[in-house]
Design a protein around this motif. Structure first.
Motif, mmCIF file in Angstrom:
data_model
loop_
_atom_site.group_PDB
_atom_site.id
_atom_site.type_symbol
_atom_site.label_atom_id
_atom_site.label_comp_id
_atom_site.label_asym_id
_atom_site.label_seq_id
_atom_site.Cartn_x
_atom_site.Cartn_y
_atom_site.Cartn_z
ATOM 1 N N HIS A 429 0.831 -1.205 0.000
ATOM 2 C CA HIS A 429 0.000 0.000 0.000
ATOM 3 C C HIS A 429 0.861 1.249 0.000
ATOM 4 O O HIS A 429 0.544 2.259 -0.649
ATOM 5 N N GLY A 430 1.967 1.197 0.724
ATOM 6 C CA GLY A 430 2.865 2.343 0.749
ATOM 7 C C GLY A 430 3.643 2.516 -0.536
ATOM 8 O O GLY A 430 4.004 3.638 -0.910
ATOM 9 N N ASP A 431 3.891 1.417 -1.243
ATOM 10 C CA ASP A 431 4.692 1.486 -2.469
ATOM 11 C C ASP A 431 3.896 1.969 -3.669
ATOM 12 O O ASP A 431 4.456 2.588 -4.583
ATOM 13 N N SER A 432 2.596 1.668 -3.719
ATOM 14 C CA SER A 432 1.822 1.985 -4.921
ATOM 15 C C SER A 432 0.345 2.106 -4.577
ATOM 16 O O SER A 432 -0.150 1.428 -3.667
ATOM 17 N N ASP A 433 -0.343 2.959 -5.322
ATOM 18 C CA ASP A 433 -1.792 3.096 -5.169
ATOM 19 C C ASP A 433 -2.555 2.125 -6.061
ATOM 20 O O ASP A 433 -3.789 2.074 -6.002
ATOM 21 N N ALA A 434 -1.846 1.380 -6.890
ATOM 22 C CA ALA A 434 -2.516 0.448 -7.798
ATOM 23 C C ALA A 434 -3.194 -0.661 -7.000
ATOM 24 O O ALA A 434 -2.636 -1.163 -6.017
ATOM 25 N N PRO A 435 -4.398 -1.054 -7.396
ATOM 26 C CA PRO A 435 -5.079 -2.135 -6.668
ATOM 27 C C PRO A 435 -4.429 -3.484 -6.941
ATOM 28 O O PRO A 435 -3.686 -3.653 -7.914
ATOM 29 N N LEU A 436 -4.729 -4.427 -6.070
ATOM 30 C CA LEU A 436 -4.332 -5.815 -6.284
ATOM 31 C C LEU A 436 -5.485 -6.557 -6.939
ATOM 32 O O LEU A 436 -6.648 -6.352 -6.580
ATOM 33 N N HIS A 458 -12.362 -10.700 0.642
ATOM 34 C CA HIS A 458 -13.234 -10.979 1.782
ATOM 35 C C HIS A 458 -12.423 -11.114 3.063
ATOM 36 O O HIS A 458 -12.766 -10.522 4.093
ATOM 37 N N LEU A 459 -11.355 -11.902 3.002
ATOM 38 C CA LEU A 459 -10.574 -12.171 4.206
ATOM 39 C C LEU A 459 -9.946 -10.899 4.771
ATOM 40 O O LEU A 459 -9.901 -10.704 5.988
ATOM 41 N N PHE A 460 -9.473 -10.013 3.886
ATOM 42 C CA PHE A 460 -8.792 -8.796 4.336
ATOM 43 C C PHE A 460 -9.672 -7.554 4.188
ATOM 44 O O PHE A 460 -9.160 -6.434 4.182
ATOM 45 N N ALA A 461 -10.980 -7.755 4.110
ATOM 46 C CA ALA A 461 -11.885 -6.630 3.843
ATOM 47 C C ALA A 461 -11.781 -5.536 4.894
ATOM 48 O O ALA A 461 -11.890 -4.346 4.581
ATOM 49 N N LEU A 462 -11.594 -5.904 6.158
ATOM 50 C CA LEU A 462 -11.593 -4.915 7.237
ATOM 51 C C LEU A 462 -10.197 -4.400 7.585
ATOM 52 O O LEU A 462 -10.054 -3.569 8.486
ATOM 53 N N VAL A 463 -9.175 -4.897 6.897
ATOM 54 C CA VAL A 463 -7.810 -4.405 7.131
ATOM 55 C C VAL A 463 -7.669 -3.048 6.451
ATOM 56 O O VAL A 463 -7.963 -2.901 5.263
ATOM 57 N N HIS A 464 -7.235 -2.052 7.190
ATOM 58 C CA HIS A 464 -7.192 -0.686 6.657
ATOM 59 C C HIS A 464 -5.933 -0.419 5.835
ATOM 60 O O HIS A 464 -6.004 0.214 4.775
ATOM 61 N N ASP A 465 -4.795 -0.874 6.298
ATOM 62 C CA ASP A 465 -3.533 -0.557 5.635
ATOM 63 C C ASP A 465 -3.229 -1.618 4.578
ATOM 64 O O ASP A 465 -2.448 -2.548 4.802
ATOM 65 N N ARG A 466 -3.846 -1.470 3.436
ATOM 66 C CA ARG A 466 -3.663 -2.423 2.337
ATOM 67 C C ARG A 466 -4.110 -1.767 1.041
ATOM 68 O O ARG A 466 -4.884 -0.800 1.046
ATOM 69 N N PRO A 467 -3.670 -2.292 -0.112
ATOM 70 C CA PRO A 467 -4.227 -1.822 -1.384
ATOM 71 C C PRO A 467 -5.679 -2.279 -1.526
ATOM 72 O O PRO A 467 -6.122 -3.218 -0.859
ATOM 73 N N GLU A 468 -6.396 -1.617 -2.403
ATOM 74 C CA GLU A 468 -7.737 -2.080 -2.730
ATOM 75 C C GLU A 468 -7.638 -3.363 -3.556
ATOM 76 O O GLU A 468 -6.665 -3.580 -4.284
ATOM 77 N N PHE A 469 -8.650 -4.209 -3.417
ATOM 78 C CA PHE A 469 -8.743 -5.388 -4.279
ATOM 79 C C PHE A 469 -9.749 -5.085 -5.380
ATOM 80 O O PHE A 469 -10.823 -4.528 -5.121
ATOM 81 N N ALA A 470 -9.400 -5.432 -6.616
ATOM 82 C CA ALA A 470 -10.249 -5.095 -7.748
ATOM 83 C C ALA A 470 -10.158 -6.189 -8.800
ATOM 84 O O ALA A 470 -9.344 -7.117 -8.701
ATOM 85 N N SER A 471 -11.007 -6.059 -9.815
ATOM 86 C CA SER A 471 -10.996 -7.014 -10.926
ATOM 87 C C SER A 471 -10.001 -6.628 -12.001
ATOM 88 O O SER A 471 -9.719 -7.426 -12.903
ATOM 89 N N THR A 472 -9.491 -5.396 -11.944
ATOM 90 C CA THR A 472 -8.497 -4.945 -12.922
ATOM 91 C C THR A 472 -7.416 -4.152 -12.211
ATOM 92 O O THR A 472 -7.654 -3.552 -11.156
ATOM 93 N N THR A 473 -6.233 -4.141 -12.799
ATOM 94 C CA THR A 473 -5.131 -3.348 -12.266
ATOM 95 C C THR A 473 -4.143 -3.066 -13.382
ATOM 96 O O THR A 473 -4.128 -3.763 -14.415
#
Length: 597
Positions: A429-436, A458-473
């Motif tokens: 998350h700190g290295d890039s704003d691109a989603p996973l 789903h598993l990391f949905a409530l973790v705040h310090d992470r990249p967004e998860f998406a269908s494209t990146t």
């Protein structure tokens, strides 16, 4: 207050000390454990549903209806996502409630007689209750059930004894509370009635008179308990998919026999002493011949000694044996099939309530009148020393089983995976704003059978310090099977063949959708496509496999690359522009799985 405390008998203080020691040991087990399987399913659902939504609270969780468990798990997860300290603390708190409720019912039955310490010691240290305690999701079912079992039994006895109606109210509330955590709490009214009637029987009444007297004295409570139970059974049947019931009677019988020979009987000697585990399965008891023989010896000794010492005890033994079978049959009918492993019965996680019932029935049996011929067993220093020695041996044996269980329980692939993932997701998350790109977590942590809770989103949905998860990146990274985040590439399982438009490939416009041809068919799976494109303006287009959902892809002007998660199957990829005046040329590229680069 000090005078009252000083007036308490020594038995009370010893009992409190035993509970404190048990909680200390259980705290070591709790904080030494970690999230496992169903825990992560609860966490995933908590991250993707509102806490108080009916779809969350009344989810059919593998045949369980447990809104109370969902509520507790969801609240702790939302406050401290994927932080084990909070669930571990909740385990200790629930165990404290259960142990204190058990002490209360033993006191109601026996008073502060020294003999109270015998069933209490068995219940506090028996390894039968250990697997259901260590596994958070299982404990959210079993510990409220155990606490309510003890509480309602005590209230039923006190209601019959005193006629005070408040015991009917508190018993009904406790039963309802337990049902909210575990549908197995439907047994509580029947256990409480049997315990109260048996207590009346061993103290002199006939069985018929005991049953009718207990019913009349507590009719309002029994009616309320049955009404609550029947209503909850209706809720259960409305929520749960009934097709999961297998009714494989032969396998159910085999599982029952295995639970007795490898679980219940060895536990009477503090067994099983050893455990086995194949990740991602939970540990199962693996008793050796010695502890199994000791267990049968203890059972035979208890049976012979109790019948020699006490009168009117046969119905108590029959009730104990009946509950040992009845408490497991519904579970095995739901779980058994030709493919069920007998080790299921050796996991022992369905037997926590049996420990409580056996302890209460033991107290009832100790209330029975002594036989005239058993005066040689009257209280004496020799008898006290023998009982203390046997209790110490049982406790030591049980503690050894607890230690070996904890060693086995700690061998959990989820711990390293989640700890690595939390650290690397924060770094990514700190290295890039691109989603996973969303992906399935390691199958040793959660397998596809629990989809969609096995998805990282789903598993990391409530973790705040992470990249967004998406269908494209635009930047392809992935979680490895150890939980680390690394740069990734798309494997060439299939590829997009060159398109028909010269110096463009496939031309996609709003009024001109295109079919991107693959060089071979794709079977149903979650595929990743590398889309190399040239666009004229900012916009969006939609891609999908022949048999798969639409996936919206943002595009930027110029020569670019996007990585798209395409679930489904088929021979080609459909593409259409969603933005007016957007023209996109798509070139060849791989379609396959993610792999570290």
């Amino acid at each position: 207050m000090r005078t009252r405390l000083a007036a308490l008998p020594w038995v009370c203080w010893v009992a409190v000390g035993l509970i404190a020691a048990q909680l200390l040991v259980r705290a070591v087990v709790a904080f030494g454990g970690y999230f496992y399987w169903d825990d992560l399913i609860l966490i995933g659902r908590a991250g993707t549903h509102p806490l108080l939504s009916p779809s969350y609270l009344f989810d059919d969780h593998d045949g369980h209806v447990m809104p109370g468990a969902y509520l507790v798990a969801g609240a702790l997860t939302k406050l401290w996502p994927l932080q084990w300290a909070a669930p571990a603390a909740s385990l200790v708190v629930l165990q404290a409630l259960s142990s204190c409720a058990l002490l209360r019912v033993l006191w109601v039955v026996l008073g502060w007689r020294p003999v109270l310490l015998v069933p209490l010691t068995f219940a506090l240290w028996s390894p039968l209750g250990l697997p259901a305690f260590a596994w958070w999701a299982a404990a959210l079912n079993s510990l409220p059930l155990c606490a309510a079992l003890s509480w309602v039994c005590a209230d039923a006895i006190l209601l019959v004894r005193t006629g005070n109606r408040r015991y009917a109210y508190t018993a009904t509330a406790a039963c309802l509370g337990a049902l909210l955590f575990f549908e197995k709490a439907a047994v509580i009214p029947f256990v409480a009635f049997a315990v109260t009637a048996l207590l009346s029987y061993v103290r002199g009444a006939t069985l018929t008179a005991a049953a009718s007297g207990v019913w009349r004295a507590g009719s309002r409570m029994w009616t309320a308990l049955l009404a609550v139970t029947v209503a909850w059974i209706g809720v259960y049947l409305a929520v749960v998919n009934q097709k999961r019931w297998s009714f494989d009677l032969e396998m159910t019988g085999d599982l029952l026999l295995r639970s007795i020979t490898h679980g219940i009987v060895p536990s009477l000697a503090g067994g099983p002493w050893s455990w086995a585990r194949w990740a991602p399965a939970s540990p199962w008891a693996l008793p050796g011949p010695l502890v199994m023989a000791l267990g049968w010896l203890v059972l035979a000794g208890l049976l012979a000694l109790s019948l020699a010492r006490k009168d009117r005890l046969a119905p108590v033994w029959l009730a104990a044996a009946g509950y040992a079978l009845a408490c497991q049959v519904p579970i095995y009918l739901m779980r058994s099939s030709a493919f069920t492993a007998l080790e299921l019965a050796q996991t022992l996680r369905y037997l926590a309530d049996l420990v409580v019932v056996l302890a209460i029935l033991g107290a009832v049996g100790l209330s029975a009148p002594n036989r005239e011929s058993s005066r040689w067993l009257n209280a004496s220093p020799r008898r006290g020393a023998a009982v203390a020695l046997l209790a110490t041996a049982f406790t030591a044996s049980s503690l050894y089983s607890t230690g070996t269980f904890l060693s086995c329980w700690r061998d959990d692939p989820a711990r390293g995976y989640l700890q690595n993932a939390l650290r690397d997701l924060a770094r990514a998350h700190g290295d890039s704003d691109a989603p996973l790109l969303d992906q399935e977590v390691d199958p040793l942590v959660l397998q596809r059978v629990v989809y969609p809770e096995n998805l990282a989103s789903h598993l990391f949905a409530l973790v705040h310090d992470r990249p967004e998860f998406a269908s494209t990146t635009t930047e392809l990274r992935m979680l490895t099977n150890t939980g680390t985040v690394v740069d990734a590439q798309v494997t060439w399982v299939r590829s997009l063949v060159a398109g028909p438009v010269p110096r463009c490939g496939y031309l996609v416009q709003q009024d001109r959708p295109a079919t991107l041809t693959l060089d071979g068919p794709l079977l149903p799976a979650d595929w990743t496509a590398e889309i190399n494109y040239l666009a004229n303006v900012d916009g969006a287009m939609t891609l999908s496999l022949t048999d798969g959902p639409d996936v919206r892809v943002r595009v930027r002007p110029g020569l670019n690359r996007a990585f798209v998660r395409l679930p489904g199957a088929g021979h080609n990829v459909s593409a259409r522009a969603d933005t007016a005046a957007l023209s996109v040329c798509i070139a060849v590229g791989p379609v396959g799985y993610l792999a570290p680069r």
